[in-house]
Design a protein around this motif. Sequence first.
Motif, PDB file in Angstrom:
ATOM      1  N   ALA A 142       0.796  -1.230   0.000  1.00  0.00           N
ATOM      2  CA  ALA A 142       0.000   0.000   0.000  1.00  0.00           C
ATOM      3  C   ALA A 142       0.826   1.277   0.000  1.00  0.00           C
ATOM      4  CB  ALA A 142      -0.941   0.010   1.198  1.00  0.00           C
ATOM      5  N   THR A 195     -11.187  -3.907  -0.334  1.00  0.00           N
ATOM      6  CA  THR A 195     -10.635  -2.666   0.175  1.00  0.00           C
ATOM      7  C   THR A 195      -9.841  -2.015  -0.941  1.00  0.00           C
ATOM      8  OG1 THR A 195     -10.511  -3.542   2.411  1.00  0.00           O
ATOM      9  CG2 THR A 195      -9.204  -1.601   1.950  1.00  0.00           C
ATOM     10  N   SER A 196     -10.467  -1.049  -1.600  1.00  0.00           N
ATOM     11  CA  SER A 196      -9.807  -0.280  -2.642  1.00  0.00           C
ATOM     12  C   SER A 196      -9.175   0.954  -1.999  1.00  0.00           C
ATOM     13  CB  SER A 196     -10.808   0.070  -3.740  1.00  0.00           C
ATOM     14  OG  SER A 196     -10.164   0.693  -4.840  1.00  0.00           O
ATOM     15  N   THR A 197      -8.943   1.983  -2.770  1.00  0.00           N
ATOM     16  CA  THR A 197      -8.141   3.097  -2.293  1.00  0.00           C
ATOM     17  C   THR A 197      -8.547   4.412  -2.942  1.00  0.00           C
ATOM     18  OG1 THR A 197      -5.868   3.983  -2.281  1.00  0.00           O
ATOM     19  CG2 THR A 197      -6.445   2.538  -4.079  1.00  0.00           C
ATOM     20  N   SER A 198      -8.246   5.496  -2.265  1.00  0.00           N
ATOM     21  CA  SER A 198      -8.444   6.822  -2.850  1.00  0.00           C
ATOM     22  C   SER A 198      -7.533   7.053  -4.041  1.00  0.00           C
ATOM     23  CB  SER A 198      -8.174   7.897  -1.790  1.00  0.00           C
ATOM     24  OG  SER A 198      -6.839   7.814  -1.313  1.00  0.00           O
ATOM     25  N   GLU A 199      -6.495   6.217  -4.199  1.00  0.00           N
ATOM     26  CA  GLU A 199      -5.583   6.375  -5.324  1.00  0.00           C
ATOM     27  C   GLU A 199      -6.261   6.116  -6.666  1.00  0.00           C
ATOM     28  OE1 GLU A 199      -2.568   7.636  -5.124  1.00  0.00           O
ATOM     29  OE2 GLU A 199      -2.682   7.752  -2.943  1.00  0.00           O
ATOM     30  N   TYR A 234      -0.008   0.487  -8.505  1.00  0.00           N
ATOM     31  CA  TYR A 234      -0.977   0.416  -7.412  1.00  0.00           C
ATOM     32  C   TYR A 234      -2.329   0.964  -7.853  1.00  0.00           C
ATOM     33  CZ  TYR A 234      -2.942   1.079  -2.703  1.00  0.00           C
ATOM     34  OH  TYR A 234      -3.739   1.045  -1.581  1.00  0.00           O
ATOM     35  N   ASP A 235      -2.308   2.147  -8.473  1.00  0.00           N
ATOM     36  CA  ASP A 235      -3.557   2.782  -8.903  1.00  0.00           C
ATOM     37  C   ASP A 235      -4.353   1.875  -9.833  1.00  0.00           C
ATOM     38  OD1 ASP A 235      -2.244   4.810  -7.609  1.00  0.00           O
ATOM     39  OD2 ASP A 235      -2.134   6.161  -9.320  1.00  0.00           O
ATOM     40  N   LYS A 269      -5.756  -1.445  -8.348  1.00  0.00           N
ATOM     41  CA  LYS A 269      -6.991  -1.253  -7.587  1.00  0.00           C
ATOM     42  C   LYS A 269      -8.164  -0.920  -8.502  1.00  0.00           C
ATOM     43  CE  LYS A 269      -5.713  -1.864  -3.266  1.00  0.00           C
ATOM     44  NZ  LYS A 269      -6.305  -2.946  -2.438  1.00  0.00           N
ATOM     45  N   ARG A 292     -13.447   2.519  -0.703  1.00  0.00           N
ATOM     46  CA  ARG A 292     -12.300   3.315  -1.142  1.00  0.00           C
ATOM     47  C   ARG A 292     -11.713   4.000   0.083  1.00  0.00           C
ATOM     48  NH1 ARG A 292     -15.008   5.764  -6.699  1.00  0.00           N
ATOM     49  NH2 ARG A 292     -14.676   3.874  -7.944  1.00  0.00           N
ATOM     50  N   ASN A 320      -6.131   7.952   3.210  1.00  0.00           N
ATOM     51  CA  ASN A 320      -4.950   7.816   4.063  1.00  0.00           C
ATOM     52  C   ASN A 320      -5.338   7.450   5.493  1.00  0.00           C
ATOM     53  OD1 ASN A 320      -4.243   9.631   1.773  1.00  0.00           O
ATOM     54  ND2 ASN A 320      -2.214   9.534   2.702  1.00  0.00           N
ATOM     55  N   THR A 378     -11.221   4.015  10.540  1.00  0.00           N
ATOM     56  CA  THR A 378     -11.241   3.329   9.248  1.00  0.00           C
ATOM     57  C   THR A 378     -11.839   1.935   9.382  1.00  0.00           C
ATOM     58  OG1 THR A 378      -9.358   4.563   8.366  1.00  0.00           O
ATOM     59  CG2 THR A 378      -9.791   2.416   7.383  1.00  0.00           C
TER      60      THR A 378
END
Length: 329
Positions: A87, A124-128, A155-156, A159, A181, A184, A229
Amino acid sequence: MVARGEREHVLVVGGAGFIGSHVCQRLLRSGHRVTCVDSLVTGSVTNVASLLDDARFRFVELDVTLPLPRWPDLGTPDSVLNLASPASPKDYQRLPIETLRTGSRGTEHTLELAVRHGARFVLTSTSEVYGDPLEHPQRETYWGNVNPIGPRSVYDEAKRYAEALTMAYHRELGADVAIARVFNTYGPRMRTDDGRMIPNFITQALSGAPLTVAGSGTQTRSVCYVDDTVTGLLALWRSGLTGPVNIGNPHELTVGQVAEEIRRITRTTSPVISIPGAVDDPRRRCPDITVARTQLGWSPEVGLHEGLRRTIAWFAASTEPVSHTSRTS
């Protein structure tokens, strides 16, 4: 909202990582059985050491990019929570191919397992996935501004592909899925060497070294304490929502402000200095959490000062650095 069973068997993939280990702990406290799967590429058994004596907890070292026939018997999960992936930029740039394989093959294999057992699947994805956003704050309807060939792309795009695959399983096979999403997140059990902003600043402040801010320090982030989170993730798991749903703190701060707050709490005299900025580093990052507030009843509760105080205390009390276990792929 759809209530999950009181005594479910939950498979937590990436469960020995920073956030994953907190998820395992919270699930056990809620009375569930937990099987924690992790390849230990960036996770550590140390993170779940306090759980190993619990009869309801099982740890399995496993690379989820391997085909399902090569997996050990994991029992019959009622839910599969997929948190597997390097991550931090330092990790995914060190492990670019592994990161892409985890997002693609690993997501497909965990989806297949969930479908086989009729289990709810949470990615679990990401804000990226929003990249360097042109919309601010970022809503779930925003498609993003991602460089598909830049150093952060492994990474982007991993995801983004994982989200597309999750929705394909939902549409074609009727899989019960949800996408979170995550923005941090910080807190105890972050690795001192993972390269991200808050552990870097804390480690530097506690050692008396200068706090190194990449770029001008005016770029913004929204940082969410790990307990909040995890509460958001589990609220999505328990719900009937598919998402995606932003899980993050909508309080926007500059990187320089975070550094100064850590200086104040640690009472260090270390200066803040600038170093060259990272390629494709987002200029602004802040979630719109309207969906989480209105449909999950969730919003962060731990303020920055309190969250940093707890995190700094944990780092200061650690007798040795929390580092990853090396493994040859």
